[in-house]
Scaffold this motif. Sequence first.
Motif, short mmCIF file in Angstrom:
data_model
loop_
_atom_site.label_atom_id
_atom_site.label_comp_id
_atom_site.label_asym_id
_atom_site.label_seq_id
_atom_site.Cartn_x
_atom_site.Cartn_y
_atom_site.Cartn_z
N ASN A 1 0.86 -1.18 0.00
CA ASN A 1 0.00 0.00 0.00
C ASN A 1 0.90 1.24 0.00
N LEU A 2 1.00 1.88 -1.15
CA LEU A 2 1.96 2.98 -1.32
C LEU A 2 1.50 4.27 -0.66
N VAL A 3 0.22 4.30 -0.25
CA VAL A 3 -0.32 5.53 0.33
C VAL A 3 0.46 5.93 1.59
N LYS A 4 1.00 4.92 2.28
CA LYS A 4 1.79 5.21 3.48
C LYS A 4 2.90 6.21 3.20
N TYR A 5 3.50 6.11 2.01
CA TYR A 5 4.64 6.98 1.69
C TYR A 5 4.27 8.46 1.60
N LEU A 6 2.99 8.74 1.38
CA LEU A 6 2.58 10.15 1.31
C LEU A 6 2.98 10.88 2.60
N LEU A 7 2.93 10.13 3.71
CA LEU A 7 3.23 10.76 5.00
C LEU A 7 4.67 11.28 5.05
N ASP A 8 5.56 10.66 4.28
CA ASP A 8 6.95 11.13 4.26
C ASP A 8 7.07 12.51 3.62
N TYR A 9 6.06 12.89 2.86
CA TYR A 9 6.15 14.16 2.12
C TYR A 9 5.07 15.15 2.56
N ARG A 10 4.44 14.86 3.71
CA ARG A 10 3.28 15.67 4.08
C ARG A 10 3.66 17.09 4.45
N PHE A 11 4.90 17.30 4.92
CA PHE A 11 5.27 18.65 5.32
C PHE A 11 6.03 19.39 4.22
N GLU A 12 6.09 18.79 3.04
CA GLU A 12 6.74 19.49 1.92
C GLU A 12 5.65 20.20 1.14
N GLY B 1 -4.70 -4.63 4.92
CA GLY B 1 -4.00 -5.89 5.16
C GLY B 1 -2.49 -5.80 5.15
N GLU B 2 -1.94 -4.60 5.07
CA GLU B 2 -0.48 -4.48 5.03
C GLU B 2 0.18 -4.99 6.30
N CYS B 3 -0.45 -4.76 7.46
CA CYS B 3 0.13 -5.20 8.73
C CYS B 3 0.41 -6.69 8.70
#
Lengths: 281, 342, 328
Positions: free
Chosen positions: C59-70, C274-276
Motif C-alpha cells: 500500500n503505497l499511500v503510506k509513503y505520502l506521509l513522508d512528504y506531508r510537510f513538503e 491488510g499491510e500489517c
Amino acid sequence: MGIAENCLMPLPATIQQIIPETSDVNTYRVTLDDPEAMANWRNRPGQLAMMSLFGAGEAMFSISSSPTQRDYLDFTIRKAGVVTKALHSLEVGGKIGIRGPYGNGFPYELMKGRDVLFVGGGIGLAPLKSLVELMLDDQHRADFGKIEILYGARSNDDLCFKQAVLEEWPKRPNCEVWTTIDRAEDTWKGHVGFVPAYLEEVAPKGEGKIAVLCGPPIMIRFVLIGLEKLGFKNELIYSTLELRMKCGVGKCGRCNIGHKYVCLEGPVFNLIQIKELPPEF
Amino acid sequence: MSNKTITRDQLATLLDRLVEKNRVIAPVSDNRGVVRFGEIQKAGDIAWGFDQAKVPAKSHFLPQTEELYRYDTSGGELKIEPVPPPRPAVIFGLHPCDLKAVAALDPVFDGAFKDVYYLNKRERTVIIGLSCRKVLPTCFCRSYGIEPTDGQGADLMLTEAGDGYYVEILTPKGEALIRDNAPLFSDAGVAEGRRAKDALAGELAGQFQLNVDLTGVKAKVDTMFEHPYWQELARKCLGCGICTYLCPTCHCFDIIESHSGHRGCRLRCWDSCMFADFTLHTSSHNPRSTKKERVRNRFLHKLSYHDERYGLAGCVGCGRCIAECPVNIDITQIIADIEEVD
Amino acid sequence: MKTVVDNLRREAARLLAGDEVKMVIGYAAGTDAARTTPCFATTPEQAALLTWGPLCANNLVKYLLDYRFEDTRLAVVVKGCDSRAVNRLLQDLQFPRQRLVVLGVPCGGQLDRASILSEIPPGARLQDIEDTGEDLVLVTDKGRLSFPKDRFLMDKCYRCETNMPVVADFLAGEPVPSPAREGFEHTAEVDGMEALDIADKSSFWDNEFSRCLRCTACRNACPACSCKECVFEQAVPGWQQSGIIGSKVNSLPENAVFHLIRMFHVTGRCVDCGECERVCPVGIPLRLLYRKVLKDARILYGAGTPGMSTETVSPLSEFRPDDPEEFM
C-alpha cells in the motif's frame, strides 16, 4: 563473577553534596560506596561515566572534577530528560550507580609546554573544567604555559562554576579569564555578546597554542572559524563530540560516527580528526 | 580424535541426553511454521526439516531481552545483584552462515571491555553446526567465501550422510562432547561420510542463484557517504526493524529499566539503527534524523564499518533481510548498485 | 495488464514532464520475479520503470506521509483497498488533496509471495510469472508450472470490498472482475474468533503475541498510523516515566500492550488494506484483530469500512446522543 568484572554493571555510589550552578543545573559530588573502588578510580580529564538512576535509567556524563581530586567525582548536570529529572529529585545521601570511566579524555600530555586557550559555552564548561583544574593543580602547573579561558552563557544565571570562573581562576598566576553573556542584564557588569564574537574581540594569538572547546554545536561551528583565523593549527584544536550512548563500551552500536565509536575513540577529537569524520553528529 | 559418524536415532539420543545437564538450543517451529532457535526438552522438539531458521542463532548469545542485574533501593540503601551465570548450553543446527555470524559478533563483545553476558554464554556453549541441505533463492553466503558445508566456527560439524550424519570434530570442546558420549558415535562409515559431504558441497555450490562480486565494494562505498544514492534508496524503507532483528550480525541494543516499587532490574533489549529514536538526543537533536541517514548507516555498517573495526565482514550472505524486507530492499542489489553508480 | 502498464507509464511521464507532479509513487520490477518494489519516479524517463500486476500488494499511500510537510505535488498509484487509505489521510488532513494526483489501477487480486515460492522446486530459478487470466504460469529454468490463480490469491482478496479505487484522478484501465469469492463473508473469521470461550481466545492471542518480534513493521506499514511521533516512542511521556510501555522489551505483556493499543488507536481509521499482516515476518494474523474492530464499529455505530468515502465520519470522531453506551 564479581561486580567489578562486569563492564555493564554500575557501582553503588552516594551523592555527598549538591552544588547549585544555575536554575536547572546542579553539580553532584559523588563518592563510590566501596572505599576500595573509590581509591582505585582513575580517570583522565574529559572522560565520561555512565550514571544510573534506579527507577529511571542510565545516561552518560562527563566528569567535571579534576582527576587530581581523588576523594570524589563531580558531575554537572542540567535537568532535561528522564534520568536527569530523577537525579534532580534526589537529595544529599541519595543512591545512584556509576560505571566508567569511558572515552579517551583530553590528551593533556601532548599539551605540555604550551599555552592553552579554553573556549566554553554554558554547561559545556563542565568537561573543560576537569582539564583546567588539572593544569592549575600545583603538581602540574609548571608543565603548561599561559592558560586563557573564554567562557560565555546565555545569561548570568546560565553561567556555571561561578566561584571558579569569576573568583578563583582569574587570581591564579599566568591565567586569564574572559566571561560574557549573550544579552545585557542589570545584574551583569561584565562583557555582553556571543562567545565567537568575543573571541574575535579578545583575539588571543593562535601560534603554537592549544585550543580546547566545548559548547553548543552552533557555538562550536563559529568558534572553529574564529580559531582558524587567529592562526590556531587544526591539530592543536580539540573539541568534544556528544552522541546518544547506552553501553559506553562500544557494543550497543549507536554512538558511531562512521566507523568510530564516540564512547571509545571519543569524545575528544582534534580538528583534523573531526574533519575526517563523516558529517553525521 | 578422528572424525566420526552418528545415526539419526543416536543423534536424537545424544540430544535427549544433553538436555539433562545443559540447556539445549535448536531450531524449533511455532504453530505457524516460523523457525527460530529455542530451548528444547527432547530431540523430538526440533524442526528437523528446517531450511533456515528465520530468527538467527544470535538470539541465544544475545537474547532479544536479557536481564543484566537486579537492584533493590528499599530503605534508602542500594543493593545491586548480578544475575546467575548462564547454565552450560549446547546449540544445535547452525548453518555455515550462522556460524560465521557468531565469529563476526565475537570481537564486538570481546576486546578491552568484556561483555560477560555474551562471553560467558559463548564460553559455556558447545556449537554443533549442520551443513545446509539446500540453497535458498535468497542465499549468497558463497559470495562471502562461505560454503554451505563449512564447519568453521563450530565445535562439531554435522553433515547428513546416508541414514545418519558425518561428524567433524573441530575443537577440544567438540572432542570433549564426543568423549563424554563415546558409545553413541561410530568410526564406521567415516570415509563414506566424507565423500557424501564432498558430493553435497559440490551439489550445493551449483544451486546458488544469487552471487555478488564484493571486489572493491568497501573501497567504493567508503567514498559514497554524500552520494544521492542513499536518499533514493531510503525512500522505500519503512523504517521497521525486520532487517536488523533478523540479521545474524546486527547486535545493537538498548538498556531498559524495569521496576516495581523499590525493586527492579535492568534489561538489555535488541534495538535497531532503523528506528528513528535510536540516536535521538535528549535535546531533540538527532544526528540520523531521516531515513536516508539511517539506511546509509545500516549498509555502511554491513559493507564497511564492521570490517574497518574488526577486520571481518559485517554480512554473511544469509539472505534473511532479502527474504523478509516488505519493500524489497535487497543488499545484493545495493552491492551491485554501489559498483555501478558514479 | 499490458495496457494498464502502458497507460500508467504514459500518464506518469506526462505528469512529470509537465511538472504537474514532482514524483510518482508506483511499483517497479523487484529483485526477483515474485515481487515488485516501490518506485519513486521523478523524471519522465523513470516513468518507464513503473509496472503493475498481481504482485503489487504494497500500500503505497503510506509513503505520502513522508512528504506531508513538503510543498510538492505527488502522484500515487492505488488499488481499491489502498484508495480507502487516501480518503482517510485526506479526512485526517494528513495530506492536502490539491497536492495529490491519484492514479487508480483496476485490481483482479494480489498474490501471496510465499505461496508462489513454495511451489518452486529446489534448485530451480523463478524467471517470470505469466498471468493467462485463468491460470498463473510460473516460468522456471527447469520448466513451466501452471496453477489456478486462486491458489496464490492473498486471503484479503477473497474478501475484497472494492477492487476499483474509490478515489482516483486517473484510471489506468477498465474495471475488472473482483477477486472476492462467495463463502468468504467479511466477518466469517471474526465470528469464529468471537465464538471461542474466553480462555481459548486468550490463549490464542497469547500465543500469537508471544511470537511477535517487536520489529514494528505492522505499524510502519500502516497508513492509519500517521502520528509523527508514535506513543511507543515518545521521548519523555510523563505518564510512562515509571513504566516501560514503549520499551523494546520483548515479553508477552509488552507485546500484547503494543498490539492492543495499536488496535485501539487505529479504530475507525484502519482501512483493512491488510499491510500489517502481509509485512509481519512471523505471520501474526493481525487483520483478525482489526476486522474485529471493524465489525464492532459496524454493529455499534453502523460504520462502514473507513475510507470508502470522505463523507463518512469515523465513529470515534463524532458524538451522537444515540451512541451505544453499554459499557457505562
